[in-house]
Design a protein around this motif. Structure first.
Motif, PDB file in Angstrom:
ATOM      1  N   ASP A 120      -4.753   2.102   1.180  1.00  0.00           N
ATOM      2  CA  ASP A 120      -6.146   1.655   0.966  1.00  0.00           C
ATOM      3  C   ASP A 120      -6.258   0.158   1.234  1.00  0.00           C
ATOM      4  O   ASP A 120      -7.198  -0.306   1.880  1.00  0.00           O
ATOM      5  N   ASP A 178       0.674   1.004   0.300  1.00  0.00           N
ATOM      6  CA  ASP A 178      -0.685   0.948  -0.235  1.00  0.00           C
ATOM      7  C   ASP A 178      -1.677   1.006   0.929  1.00  0.00           C
ATOM      8  O   ASP A 178      -2.160  -0.012   1.425  1.00  0.00           O
ATOM      9  N   ASP A 225       7.103  -4.469  -4.489  1.00  0.00           N
ATOM     10  CA  ASP A 225       5.647  -4.569  -4.665  1.00  0.00           C
ATOM     11  C   ASP A 225       5.003  -5.233  -3.432  1.00  0.00           C
ATOM     12  O   ASP A 225       4.025  -4.729  -2.881  1.00  0.00           O
ATOM     13  N   SER A 268       5.063  -2.934  -0.474  1.00  0.00           N
ATOM     14  CA  SER A 268       4.114  -1.815  -0.474  1.00  0.00           C
ATOM     15  C   SER A 268       2.835  -2.184   0.288  1.00  0.00           C
ATOM     16  O   SER A 268       2.177  -1.316   0.856  1.00  0.00           O
ATOM     17  N   ARG A 269       2.486  -3.452   0.305  1.00  0.00           N
ATOM     18  CA  ARG A 269       1.301  -3.879   1.060  1.00  0.00           C
ATOM     19  C   ARG A 269       1.646  -4.235   2.514  1.00  0.00           C
ATOM     20  O   ARG A 269       0.966  -3.811   3.445  1.00  0.00           O
TER      21      ARG A 269
END
Ligand code: PL3
Ligand code: FE2
Ligand code: FE2
Ligand code: FE2
Length: 231
Positions: free
Chosen positions: A81, A79, A19, A22-23
């Protein structure tokens, strides 16, 4: 440097790690993509360096591919965005400077600030990275020193008539890096990277670069302190 030995115990496959990745992975992919287009835009402003800058841009495109593979290797979907938002302020300041032909500000943002940020982050990441990402990042960070060097040399050769412009661009953009560091702190920690270590490496690298360009110790202290004022 604030890095701990817990690093050896990192499990790269937990939900929490993937998680956070992902950033962070998206930030790095977006950073490399922005660097690619920033060098191509710099080539427009500096046609006499077109060949060098196009080479740097191509390296950035390779970096982006490498980090994309790192995410895939861990089965992580970046990610993007989040990452676009993360870079939006630096991106818009670069575009504003480009629109007015302000080479000094464009070089400060890309070749000094972003490259120093990348060098600090990648050096801190290497010892805690999974083996696949470690190999890739080791190759990438070598290139980033060349990119930093391009900016340093040009700014050094034009120091006398760009000093004021550089100070102004520093005041406007360094606080943004501080905000970015705060936004990434929690996720970076999950990856085994301490914010204090990132800040320390960034400041050392950035201060050294300002020194090479021609600023004295007093200027460097003053300019570094600008990072702490609210953006
Ligand atoms: C310029 O060539 C590249 C620009 C990339 C900027 C990276 C900033 C990274 C900050 C987040 C720290 C995590 C690093 C982890 C490396 C996979
Ligand atoms: Fe595992
Ligand atoms: Fe890069
Ligand atoms: Fe770079």
């Amino acid at each position: 440097m604030g890095q701990t030995l817990e690093a050896v115990a990192i499990d790269y496959h937990t939900e929490a790690y993937r998680d956070a990745y992902s950033r962070i992975n998206a930030i790095v992919i977006e950073g490399e993509a922005e660097a690619y287009s920033n060098y191509l835009q710099l080539a427009e402003l500096m046609p006499e360096f077109n060949e060098d800058l196009t080479k740097l841009a191509k390296m950035e495109d390779r970096h982006k591919k490498g980090f994309t593979a790192c995410g895939k290797n861990l089965n992580v979907i970046p990610d993007m965005d989040f990452a676009k938002e993360f870079f939006s302020e630096l991106h818009s300041n670069f575009q504003k400077a480009f629109a007015t032909g302000d080479i000094v500000t464009c070089l400060l943002i890309q070749s000094l600030i972003i490259e120093c940020f990348a060098i600090a982050a990648y050096n801190i990441y290497i010892p805690v990275a999974d083996p696949f990402a470690r190999k890739i990042t080791e190759g990438v960070v070598k290139d980033e020193y060349l990119h930093l060097n391009f900016g340093e040399e040009w700014l050094q050769n034009h120091f006398d008539n760009t000093k004021t412009n550089l100070e102004q661009a520093n005041r406007q953009n360094l606080p943004i890096v501080w905000k970015m560091l705060n936004q990434v702190e929690t996720d970076a920690k999950v990856l085994g990277m301490e914010k204090e270590a990132l800040v320390e490496d960034f400041m050392i690298q950035y201060g050294e670069s300002l020194g090479k360009i021609g600023f004295n110790t007093r200027d460097i202290m003053k300019m570094s302190a600008m990072g702490l004022v609210a953006a």
